[in-house]
Structure formats: structure tokens, C-alpha cells
Design a protein around this motif. Structure first.
Motif, PDB file in Angstrom:
ATOM      1  N   GLU A 175       1.146  -1.152  -0.388  1.00 13.05           N
ATOM      2  CA  GLU A 175       0.090  -0.201  -0.067  1.00 13.05           C
ATOM      3  C   GLU A 175       1.128   1.490  -0.166  1.00 13.05           C
ATOM      4  O   GLU A 175       0.227   2.193   0.059  1.00 13.05           O
ATOM      5  N   GLN A 176       2.044   1.304   0.123  1.00 21.42           N
ATOM      6  CA  GLN A 176       3.064   2.501   0.162  1.00 21.42           C
ATOM      7  C   GLN A 176       4.134   2.270  -0.395  1.00 21.42           C
ATOM      8  O   GLN A 176       4.891   3.241  -0.453  1.00 21.42           O
ATOM      9  N   GLY A 177       4.469   1.021  -1.386  1.00 18.80           N
ATOM     10  CA  GLY A 177       5.288   0.380  -2.571  1.00 18.80           C
ATOM     11  C   GLY A 177       6.686   0.945  -1.833  1.00 18.80           C
ATOM     12  O   GLY A 177       7.234   0.448  -3.536  1.00 18.80           O
ATOM     13  N   TRP A 178       6.445   0.080  -1.335  1.00 22.93           N
ATOM     14  CA  TRP A 178       7.944  -0.690  -0.411  1.00 22.93           C
ATOM     15  C   TRP A 178       7.937  -1.638   0.016  1.00 22.93           C
ATOM     16  O   TRP A 178       7.179  -3.127   0.863  1.00 22.93           O
ATOM     17  N   SER A 179       9.743  -2.166  -0.203  1.00 21.36           N
ATOM     18  CA  SER A 179       9.230  -3.553   0.823  1.00 21.36           C
ATOM     19  C   SER A 179      10.651  -4.507   1.351  1.00 21.36           C
ATOM     20  O   SER A 179      11.850  -3.447   0.352  1.00 21.36           O
ATOM     21  N   LEU A 180      10.866  -4.292   2.581  1.00 20.17           N
ATOM     22  CA  LEU A 180      12.044  -4.178   3.142  1.00 20.17           C
ATOM     23  C   LEU A 180      12.883  -5.696   2.915  1.00 20.17           C
ATOM     24  O   LEU A 180      12.436  -6.909   3.286  1.00 20.17           O
ATOM     25  N   LEU A 181      14.460  -5.963   2.142  1.00 15.48           N
ATOM     26  CA  LEU A 181      15.035  -7.171   2.141  1.00 15.48           C
ATOM     27  C   LEU A 181      15.890  -7.672   2.878  1.00 15.48           C
ATOM     28  O   LEU A 181      16.370  -6.710   4.366  1.00 15.48           O
ATOM     29  N   CYS A 182      15.483  -9.136   3.343  1.00 15.17           N
ATOM     30  CA  CYS A 182      16.424  -9.748   4.680  1.00 15.17           C
ATOM     31  C   CYS A 182      17.879  -8.784   4.216  1.00 15.17           C
ATOM     32  O   CYS A 182      18.621  -8.951   5.516  1.00 15.17           O
ATOM     33  N   ASN A 183      18.511  -8.531   3.337  1.00 14.16           N
ATOM     34  CA  ASN A 183      19.808  -7.647   3.159  1.00 14.16           C
ATOM     35  C   ASN A 183      19.954  -6.420   3.634  1.00 14.16           C
ATOM     36  O   ASN A 183      21.095  -5.669   3.133  1.00 14.16           O
ATOM     37  N   GLY A 184      19.057  -5.618   3.987  1.00 17.81           N
ATOM     38  CA  GLY A 184      18.844  -4.609   4.517  1.00 17.81           C
ATOM     39  C   GLY A 184      18.402  -3.202   3.358  1.00 17.81           C
ATOM     40  O   GLY A 184      18.321  -2.114   3.619  1.00 17.81           O
ATOM     41  N   VAL A 185      18.081  -3.746   2.004  1.00 19.54           N
ATOM     42  CA  VAL A 185      17.167  -3.379   1.047  1.00 19.54           C
ATOM     43  C   VAL A 185      16.377  -2.834   1.144  1.00 19.54           C
ATOM     44  O   VAL A 185      15.943  -3.898   1.455  1.00 19.54           O
ATOM     45  N   LEU A 186      15.645  -1.462   0.757  1.00 18.78           N
ATOM     46  CA  LEU A 186      14.379  -1.165   0.858  1.00 18.78           C
ATOM     47  C   LEU A 186      14.233  -1.041  -1.319  1.00 18.78           C
ATOM     48  O   LEU A 186      15.234  -0.313  -1.950  1.00 18.78           O
ATOM     49  N   LEU A 187      13.559  -2.335  -1.241  1.00 22.28           N
ATOM     50  CA  LEU A 187      12.499  -2.345  -2.466  1.00 22.28           C
ATOM     51  C   LEU A 187      11.048  -1.808  -2.907  1.00 22.28           C
ATOM     52  O   LEU A 187      10.923  -1.959  -2.393  1.00 22.28           O
ATOM     53  N   PHE A 188      11.432  -0.294  -3.670  1.00 20.22           N
ATOM     54  CA  PHE A 188      10.098   0.462  -4.033  1.00 20.22           C
ATOM     55  C   PHE A 188       9.701  -0.514  -4.864  1.00 20.22           C
ATOM     56  O   PHE A 188      10.854  -0.571  -6.539  1.00 20.22           O
ATOM     57  N   GLU A 189       8.115  -0.410  -5.148  1.00 24.66           N
ATOM     58  CA  GLU A 189       8.136  -0.890  -6.600  1.00 24.66           C
ATOM     59  C   GLU A 189       8.145  -0.321  -8.195  1.00 24.66           C
ATOM     60  O   GLU A 189       7.508  -0.807  -8.690  1.00 24.66           O
ATOM     61  N   ASP A 190       8.424   1.000  -7.716  1.00 22.68           N
ATOM     62  CA  ASP A 190       9.130   1.471  -9.815  1.00 22.68           C
ATOM     63  C   ASP A 190      10.755   0.843  -9.497  1.00 22.68           C
ATOM     64  O   ASP A 190      11.071   1.166 -10.384  1.00 22.68           O
ATOM     65  N   THR A 191      10.847  -0.177  -8.747  1.00 21.37           N
ATOM     66  CA  THR A 191      12.160  -0.636  -8.966  1.00 21.37           C
ATOM     67  C   THR A 191      13.537   0.034  -8.626  1.00 21.37           C
ATOM     68  O   THR A 191      14.923  -0.579  -8.792  1.00 21.37           O
ATOM     69  N   GLY A 192      12.663   1.517  -8.021  1.00 23.54           N
ATOM     70  CA  GLY A 192      14.084   1.548  -7.336  1.00 23.54           C
ATOM     71  C   GLY A 192      14.988   1.515  -6.077  1.00 23.54           C
ATOM     72  O   GLY A 192      14.201   0.616  -5.698  1.00 23.54           O
ATOM     73  N   GLU A 193      15.486   1.244  -5.549  1.00 25.80           N
ATOM     74  CA  GLU A 193      16.570   1.005  -4.114  1.00 25.80           C
ATOM     75  C   GLU A 193      16.821   1.822  -3.392  1.00 25.80           C
ATOM     76  O   GLU A 193      17.838   3.058  -3.775  1.00 25.80           O
ATOM     77  N   LEU A 194      17.308   1.622  -2.090  1.00 33.93           N
ATOM     78  CA  LEU A 194      17.499   2.221  -1.404  1.00 33.93           C
ATOM     79  C   LEU A 194      18.501   1.319  -0.203  1.00 33.93           C
ATOM     80  O   LEU A 194      18.347   0.062   0.858  1.00 33.93           O
TER      81      LEU A 194
END
Length: 71
Positions: free
Chosen positions: A27-46
Motif C-alpha cells: 500500500e506504500q509501495g516498498w518492501s524491506l529485504l533480508c539484506n537491508g535493501v529497501l526495494l520500491f515498486e518502481d524498482t528503485g532501491e535504497l
């Protein structure tokens, strides 16, 4: 950090998006991955260190078509 077997790819590796999600908020457009990466639905990453990876979606649909003609 990762307890998966085999372990998830590191945040610095090119296949970092293959890590397991540990928190999802579609609903907010993001997922936190096990490796600490924030993955956004537009395929951008932090990345954990603050580095930003620009969105990198593949081109689909009408790419290469202009005004009904192939280019």
C-alpha cells in the motif's frame, strides 16, 4: 544478518533483489529485504549505507513504435 540457507545475496551484489522480503508494504509501495535493501515498486532501491539505485524497469509494450510505425 541473513539466516536463510543458502544465504541471501549481499546488499552490494548485483543480484541483491533476490533476497527474501522480511517486511512488505504494498500500500506504500516498498518492501524491506533480508539484506537491508529497501526495494520500491518502481524498482528503485535504497541500500543500507544510503546509496540510491535509480529505477531500472525493463521497457515493455510499445517501445520502438512511433505514431503507429516501427522505428
Amino acid at each position: 544478518m541473513c539466516q536463510h540457507v543458502p544465504p541471501c545475496p549481499a546488499a552490494e551484489s548485483s543480484d541483491r533483489e533476490a533476497a527474501h522480503p522480511v517486511a512488505r508494504h504494498p500500500e506504500q509501495g516498498w518492501s524491506l529485504l533480508c539484506n537491508g535493501v529497501l526495494l520500491f515498486e518502481d524498482t528503485g532501491e535504497l541500500l543500507p549505507g544510503g546509496r540510491i539505485i535509480a529505477p531500472h524497469r525493463p521497457l515493455t509494450g510499445s517501445a520502438g513504435v512511433l505514431a503507429g510505425r516501427s522505428v
